[in-house]
Scaffold this active site. Structure first.
Site, PDB file in Angstrom:
ATOM      1  N   GLU A 206     -92.406 -19.929 -60.284  1.00  0.00           N
ATOM      2  CA  GLU A 206     -91.005 -19.544 -60.466  1.00  0.00           C
ATOM      3  C   GLU A 206     -90.543 -19.701 -61.914  1.00  0.00           C
ATOM      4  OE1 GLU A 206     -88.585 -21.442 -57.510  1.00  0.00           O
ATOM      5  OE2 GLU A 206     -89.672 -20.494 -55.861  1.00  0.00           O
ATOM      6  N   LYS A 338     -82.073 -16.061 -47.593  1.00  0.00           N
ATOM      7  CA  LYS A 338     -83.270 -15.345 -48.040  1.00  0.00           C
ATOM      8  C   LYS A 338     -83.486 -14.148 -47.120  1.00  0.00           C
ATOM      9  CE  LYS A 338     -85.697 -19.470 -49.762  1.00  0.00           C
ATOM     10  NZ  LYS A 338     -86.651 -20.528 -49.361  1.00  0.00           N
TER      11      LYS A 338
END
Length: 429
Positions: A206, A338
């Site tokens: 990330e 999400k």
């Protein structure tokens, strides 16, 4: 308005980890096309909608998605061709019914979501509207506060930190542009601090650093140092957020958590977090307990929920059934959203709406396996969510979302709102 879907197709492409994922394209009667790529997570909640992988070890180490692609091309396409692209709820209902399982395991959440997102994009493109305006209407105007994952641990790193994400939250600014700049400057300052201390500064999935530090608390101290050295005020301009992903260090058989090399009960772990909150400007804590430890969530929210955003991710998996339980129990005051945990655009919007109606904040989130697709940036503004989690200040698949938000802020002009600390409406700050 009725605009017919005339073609639906999918292909296997790669995500930011070099693993296959599904890209879908939806074509409308005038030739307008919408395209979308689905993300994939590394630490997944056990109640998430299921992505389908081929499990053929000879291709991509078993991670191929040819079956999901086939499901789009051979099962989903015939069902959607002829449908109205502007009826997203009906399109998504059709996809859900076509699959027929609770967790989308027949066709795959990766197949279903790619198409759901592509339909929304095609409809927006047909009208010549930005995606955020198509999904959110004229009132879509709130730019999100970014929760920036700059130090990685847990399942996102091969280091000795138990907690998965240590984030900086530039909430004390007047615009997204200023918040992003602060985040970038702190990120570069952090890199310098880690480098000078002899740590490796390669970045993880990330875009954050994964140093071997002595403890989780040391990671927080290093972040505070970076904020100050970059010229910002911790606790006023920039705050700290944690994603504990506690399911990953929970021993189900023993019913204990392993943190900093010690066994801790839910109660002891709660005390550990409370100490951190008392010492540092921590404004948000995600998944502090395992996904079935409802009692601990309820008690912790009761204790610190008036000053800290307690976020459910694995706890809720963007599922309105689990979220309604959380609302009833007052288990958290925030939910992580999400798209691929639930698998359609409509169900995602439903979860955000339910949270907001019940005075819970919603954080629109990426996954560790991402792509150049910027859907979640538009989704954050469309829902006026006020928060986005889309990684660190490096790696193009993370920066793509930040750059899209810069464009949206510029396009909205004087209408754009960056609410900063006011975005934390579920806590009393």
């Amino acid at each position: 308005m009725y605009v017919e879907i005339v073609d639906v197709r999918a292909r296997e492409v790669l995500d930011s980890r070099g693993n296959p994922t599904v890209e879908a394209e939806v074509v409308l009667e005038d030739g307008t096309m919408g395209r979308a790529i689905v993300p994939s997570g590394a630490s997944t909640g056990k109640f998430e909608a299921l992505e389908i992988r081929d499990k053929d070890k000879k291709r991509y180490l078993g991670k191929g998605v040819l079956k999901a692609v086939e499901n789009v091309n051979e099962t989903i396409a015939p069902a959607l061709i002829g449908m109205n692209a502007f009826d997203q709820p009906l399109v998504d209902k059709t996809l859900i019914e076509l699959d027929g399982t609770e967790n989308k395991s027949k066709l795959g959440a990766n197949a279903i979501l790619a198409v759901s997102m592509a339909v929304a994009r095609a409809a927006a493109n047909y009208l010549g509207l930005p995606l955020y305006k198509y999904l959110g209407g004229v009132n879509a105007k709130v730019l999100p506060v970014p929760l920036m994952n700059v130090i990685n641990g847990g399942q996102h790193a091969d280091n000795n930190l138990d907690l998965q994400e240590f984030m900086i939250v530039p909430a004390g600014f007047d615009s997204f542009r200023e918040a992003l700049r602060a985040g970038a400057e702190i990120f570069h300052t952090l890199k310098k601090i880690l480098h000078e201390a002899g740590h490796v500064t390669a970045v993880g999935d990330e875009g954050g650093f994964a140093p071997n530090l002595s403890s989780n608390e040391e990671a927080i101290k290093v972040l505070i140092e970076a904020i100050e050295k970059a010229g910002y005020k911790p606790g006023e301009e920039v705050f700290i957020a944690l994603d504990c992903a506690a399911s990953s260090f929970y021993d189900e058989e023993k019913g204990v958590y392993y943190v900093d090399g010690e066994e801790k009960s839910s109660e002891v772990l709660m005390g550990y977090y409370e100490e951190l909150v008392a010492k540092y400007p921590i404004i948000s804590i995600e998944d502090p307990f395992a996904e079935e430890d409802w009692d601990a969530f309820v008690e912790f929210t009761k204790r610190v929920g008036n000053k800290v955003q307690i976020v459910g991710d694995d706890l809720y998996v963007t599922n309105v059934k689990r979220l309604s339980k959380g609302i009833e129990l007052k288990a958290t005051n925030s939910i992580l959203i999400k798209l691929n945990q639930i698998g359609t655009v409509t169900e995602t919007l439903d979860a955000v709406e339910m949270a907001q109606k019940n005075n819970m904040t919603a954080i629109i989130s990426h996954r560790s396996g991402e792509s150049e697709d910027t859907f979640i940036a538009d989704l954050a503004v469309a829902t006026n969510a006020g928060f986005i989690k889309t990684g660190s200040l490096s790696r193009s698949e993370r920066i793509a979302k930040y750059n899209q938000l810069l464009r949206i802020e510029e396009e909205l002009g004087k209408v754009a709102e960056f609410r900063g600390l006011k975005s934390f409406y579920s806590i009393k700050r």
